[in-house]
Design an enzyme around this catalytic site. Structure first.
Site, PDB file in Angstrom:
ATOM      1  N   ARG A  18       0.816  -1.230   0.000  1.00 46.06           N
ATOM      2  CA  ARG A  18       0.000   0.000   0.000  1.00 46.06           C
ATOM      3  C   ARG A  18       0.846   1.275   0.000  1.00 46.06           C
ATOM      4  NH1 ARG A  18      -3.796  -0.449   4.944  1.00 46.06           N
ATOM      5  NH2 ARG A  18      -1.925  -1.373   5.847  1.00 46.06           N
ATOM      6  N   LYS A 113     -20.989   3.015  -6.212  1.00 44.68           N
ATOM      7  CA  LYS A 113     -20.293   1.783  -6.579  1.00 44.68           C
ATOM      8  C   LYS A 113     -20.111   1.679  -8.090  1.00 44.68           C
ATOM      9  CE  LYS A 113     -20.248   0.332  -2.297  1.00 44.68           C
ATOM     10  NZ  LYS A 113     -20.897  -0.888  -1.809  1.00 44.68           N
ATOM     11  N   GLU A 481     -16.078  -0.431  17.872  1.00 43.46           N
ATOM     12  CA  GLU A 481     -15.415  -1.427  17.015  1.00 43.46           C
ATOM     13  C   GLU A 481     -13.896  -1.305  17.016  1.00 43.46           C
ATOM     14  OE1 GLU A 481     -17.264  -1.618  13.143  1.00 43.46           O
ATOM     15  OE2 GLU A 481     -19.242  -1.211  13.972  1.00 43.46           O
ATOM     16  N   GLU A 602     -24.704  -3.323  -4.359  1.00 46.97           N
ATOM     17  CA  GLU A 602     -23.478  -3.593  -5.108  1.00 46.97           C
ATOM     18  C   GLU A 602     -23.515  -4.930  -5.832  1.00 46.97           C
ATOM     19  OE1 GLU A 602     -19.355  -5.381  -3.537  1.00 46.97           O
ATOM     20  OE2 GLU A 602     -19.887  -3.425  -2.724  1.00 46.97           O
ATOM     21  N   CYS A 640     -25.033   2.095   2.032  1.00 42.48           N
ATOM     22  CA  CYS A 640     -24.400   3.351   1.631  1.00 42.48           C
ATOM     23  C   CYS A 640     -23.975   3.323   0.173  1.00 42.48           C
ATOM     24  CB  CYS A 640     -23.189   3.663   2.514  1.00 42.48           C
ATOM     25  SG  CYS A 640     -21.950   2.367   2.595  1.00 42.48           S
ATOM     26  N   HIS A 691     -16.873  10.812   4.704  1.00 43.26           N
ATOM     27  CA  HIS A 691     -15.680  10.552   3.906  1.00 43.26           C
ATOM     28  C   HIS A 691     -14.934  11.840   3.558  1.00 43.26           C
ATOM     29  CE1 HIS A 691     -18.047   6.882   3.407  1.00 43.26           C
ATOM     30  NE2 HIS A 691     -16.887   6.297   3.346  1.00 43.26           N
TER      31      HIS A 691
END
Length: 757
Positions: A18, A113, A481, A602, A640, A691
């Site tokens: 990455r 998407k 989380e 999606e 989403c 985002h």
């Protein structure tokens, strides 16, 4: 005699570890300059090109690189800049990233998407724009590959029909007008490429796998006739993928040099066998799965190629992947901890290049020329097939797929039990995972921390954020989380039938990468997965804390599922496994359980004829997971970045008590879906975009809430961000939630005042 060539349609941008992501995020944080960013990404890009050359790929894609998204690249290159960003210089990276991420006084462009994948693209806005060619990106990357590596690359561009069909801001009857405006720019791009010496250009039109109208088909024919008339000296390959090409007989007659077809998804082989293929055209045979990671059976692929040759007998046969390798990880060679049997059965991007080269050699020179590769493929597949991963047995029953108490009755019981205010506030689930959270998890995984030390750290983060949420006066809290890496990978680590990788990253949106788990066999629940953390969070507060689970459709769609497994059966197995977790949470006293399905839209097939079966399976699996709870247990779900109008009936069919849906990034347009449908259950239409790093104003949030309440009854409406907050920084998260709660309270006061009067 047919000429045989090897080709690739696109390569992952992110780097083996990455490197691309880290460079881009360093630039966003101001740690490096734009020159340093460009230098670092050029180095990575050239390394990727060299890899493909070294593997013997003859048609190497150039221009598939992006700093964020290839649709955004196309829009900016054509000066399609949303009006709120037009004060910027379109040639600067700051403009490009502002569109993608927003800035203080301007919301980011919509994101959704890419067909039926988990890759997100930035939606072009065709309102108040003046298209012109700002930069010929394809030419730049073509020349770079030629000058730096002596690679005569194959430029890749998004086709005009797909680009405009995926855009917004115009009426349906204006489609042709917009394409007519863009065609001269495409002609200029292609002409400049031809003058620079490019021999091949890949023009992607995946929209041809969808159900186009007669008028749209005529427009496709017009577009490619015009390009043929006005551009010379270059071979144009019209590339399709993800589905059977609709209206095959007309598409293959288009005046292009070649057609690329997906022979993994859909049934394009049947079309060729029935109707043949033009003898004067190049056929791009996409036979290696560009969307999955399981090793190809080379013998089966060889036989498929023989069948394609027999049916098509093309002028030139190009052996390639089914689509860009953007959708798979870079290399399996870094996977040192993975079970050897599983690792041998995998094929990431680099290994897929090898498979393409081997099959090309086999077709050119016979299988005997690459016999060892065929043998290795067969042995690896057999070992995996005979392993425990593939030999489990889980029975799927058909009981309890619907809740046995109507929503109207459930809602009264839940309200009496939960006693929530009008317009309750909550978040979607995840809270900021700081660098400290990530470092601590890494230390634990490396054995530098004991399980007890790691659990203490997670509990400390949970305590901190329960207190923050109480201080903010949110009505329904989440545990945050902090123990989870990713919403699907985490469950892949806990459910039997899955395996997880260390470096199996793929790009999801922008610099956000995910690591889909590997699903090789049947799925079983063995022990509680989330109960300990959520029960601990609930012990810290009198307010309800949501149990947070990922739904069966999303776990399936965001995993690399072995291609021999029946997907709907596996989806049901996941649903049954999650049912055990849902009941365990309920038994622990959790009153609200959220089962997220962001991937429901999606996974929708491109061909609408396949939609009913998909919807039925999705609703069924969700019911298997949730239908057996008590009526007073409130079931939430979240979705989403999708076209929700297309899946409204499935949303309703899930029978969730509360659904939260992204609307802020699409600027409230999803509200329109509920203007034409009488949705009865509770709903939270996300009121701000997580985002983007920008913090919205209270006035902006009030306006978003007001817009939603023009359609949704106030008694139905929940107020929340549009997605999880995992990727955001702590300070901006707290600031945004503070304003969200303030906006909710101001709106609540108005409605209470109206009722009292």
């Amino acid at each position: 005699m047919t000429t045989i060539l090897s080709s690739n349609l696109g390569y992952p941008r992110i780097g083996e570890k990455r490197e691309w992501k880290r460079a881009i995020e360093a630039f966003w944080q101001g740690d490096i300059t734009d020159k340093t960013l460009k230098d670092q990404t050029q180095k990575l890009r050239l390394e990727n090109l060299k890899k493909q050359k070294d593997q013997g790929i003859e048609l190497i894609p150039v221009g598939d690189f992006s700093f964020y998204d290839h649709i955004l690249d196309t829009a900016v290159a054509f000066n399609i800049i949303p009006k709120r960003f037009q004060h910027h210089n379109p040639s600067e990276l700051s403009t490009y990233f502002a569109i993608a991420r927003g800035e203080k006084d301007a919301v980011a462009a919509e994101m959704t998407k890419w067909f039926n994948t988990n890759y997100h693209y930035i939606v072009p806005e065709l309102t108040d724009v003046s298209p012109r060619l700002v930069e010929n990106r394809a030419l730049y990357y073509y020349q770079e590959a030629k000058e730096e590596l002596n690679i005569d690359g194959k430029p890749v561009i998004v086709g005009p029909v797909t680009f405009v069909k995926l855009a917004k801001g115009y009426q349906e009857n204006e489609l042709e007008t917009w394409i007519d405006q863009l065609l001269p720019l495409y002609e200029q791009v292609l002409t400049e490429l031809a003058e620079a010496g490019a021999r091949w250009v890949q023009i992607d039109e995946p929209i041809l796998g969808t159900n186009l109208s007669e008028k749209e088909l005529q427009l496709v024919e017009k577009v490619y006739q015009r390009l043929d008339n006005n551009v010379s000296g270059i071979q144009l390959i019209l590339q399709t993928y993800f589905e059977t090409v609709q209206h095959y007989q007309r598409i293959v007659k288009l005046p292009v040099h070649g057609i690329g077809l997906d022979f993994v998804h859909g049934d394009n082989l049947a079309l060729i066998q029935k109707y043949g293929f033009p003898a004067d055209k190049v056929l791009g045979a996409g036979i290696i799965n560009g969307r999955n990671v399981w090793r190809a059976n080379l013998e089966d692929k060889y036989q498929l190629l023989e069948a394609i040759q027999e049916a098509a007998n093309p002028q030139t046969l190009i052996i390639q992947g089914s689509c860009s390798l953007l959708h798979v990880p870079v290399t399996k060679q870094l996977e040192e901890k993975l079970d050897t049997v599983v690792k041998d059965g995998l094929s990431f991007a680099d290994e897929k290049l090898v498979e393409i080269s081997v099959l090309t050699s086999a077709i050119k020179g016979g299988k005997q020329s690459v016999a060892s590769a065929f043998e290795a493929s067969e042995n690896a597949i057999n070992r995996l097939d005979q392993s425990d991963y593939r030999n489990q047995s889980v029975e799927v029953t058909t009981e309890n797929v619907k809740r046995n108490v109507p929503f109207e009755v459930r809602k009264k019981q839940q309200q009496a039990d939960l006693n929530l205010p009008l317009l309750p506030t909550t978040t979607i689930g995840s809270l900021p995972q700081t660098a400290e959270v990530k470092r601590t998890r890494t230390k634990w995984r490396k054995g530098e921390l004991t399980d007890e030390q790691y659990n203490q750290f997670v509990q400390a983060e949970t305590r901190k954020w329960i207190q923050i949420q109480e201080d903010l006066d949110l009505d329904v809290l989440v545990h945050g989380e902090f123990e989870r890496t990713d919403m699907v990978e985490y469950f892949g680590e806990k459910l039997k039938g899955f395996a997880v990788t260390e470096f199996g990253w793929v790009q999801s949106y922008g610099s956000r990468c995910v690591k889909p788990p590997l699903l090789a066999g049947n799925v079983e629940w063995e022990n509680p997965i989330t109960v300990k953390e959520i029960a601990y969070a609930q012990s810290l507060t009198e307010k309800p804390v949501k149990g947070m689970l990922t739904g069966p459709v999303t776990i399936l769609n965001w995993s690399f599922v072995h291609e021999e497994l029946p997907r709907f059966t596996v989806q049901d197995q996941i649903g049954l496994a999650l049912e055990k977790e849902v009941l365990a949470l309920e038994e622990a006293g959790v009153k609200i359980i959220q089962v997220d399905e962001p991937a429901l839209r999606e996974g929708l097939p491109l061909d609408k004829l396949k939609w009913p079966a998909y919807f039925d399976a999705a609703v069924r699996a969700f019911g298997l997971a949730t239908a057996t709870v008590k009526p007073e247990t409130q079931i939430h779900t979240h979705m989403c970045y999708s076209e929700f109008g297309e899946i409204y009936e499935a949303i309703d069919g899930l029978d969730a008590d509360v659904i939260s849906i992204e609307t802020s990034r699409s600027h409230g347009e999803m509200v329109e879906t509920f203007e034409v449908n009488n949705y009865q259950k509770d709903i939270g239409l996300g009121v701000y975009d997580i985002h983007s790093p920008r913090v919205p104003s209270v006035a902006e949030l009030e306006a978003n809430i007001k817009r939603a309440l023009e359609t949704i009854e106030v008694e139905q409406f929940w107020i929340n961000p549009d997605c999880g907050l995992k990727t955001r920084k702590e300070a901006e998260t707290i600031a945004a939630l503070e304003k969200m709660v303030e906006a909710a309270k101001l709106t609540r006061e108005k409605y209470v005042s109206i009722k009292q009067n």
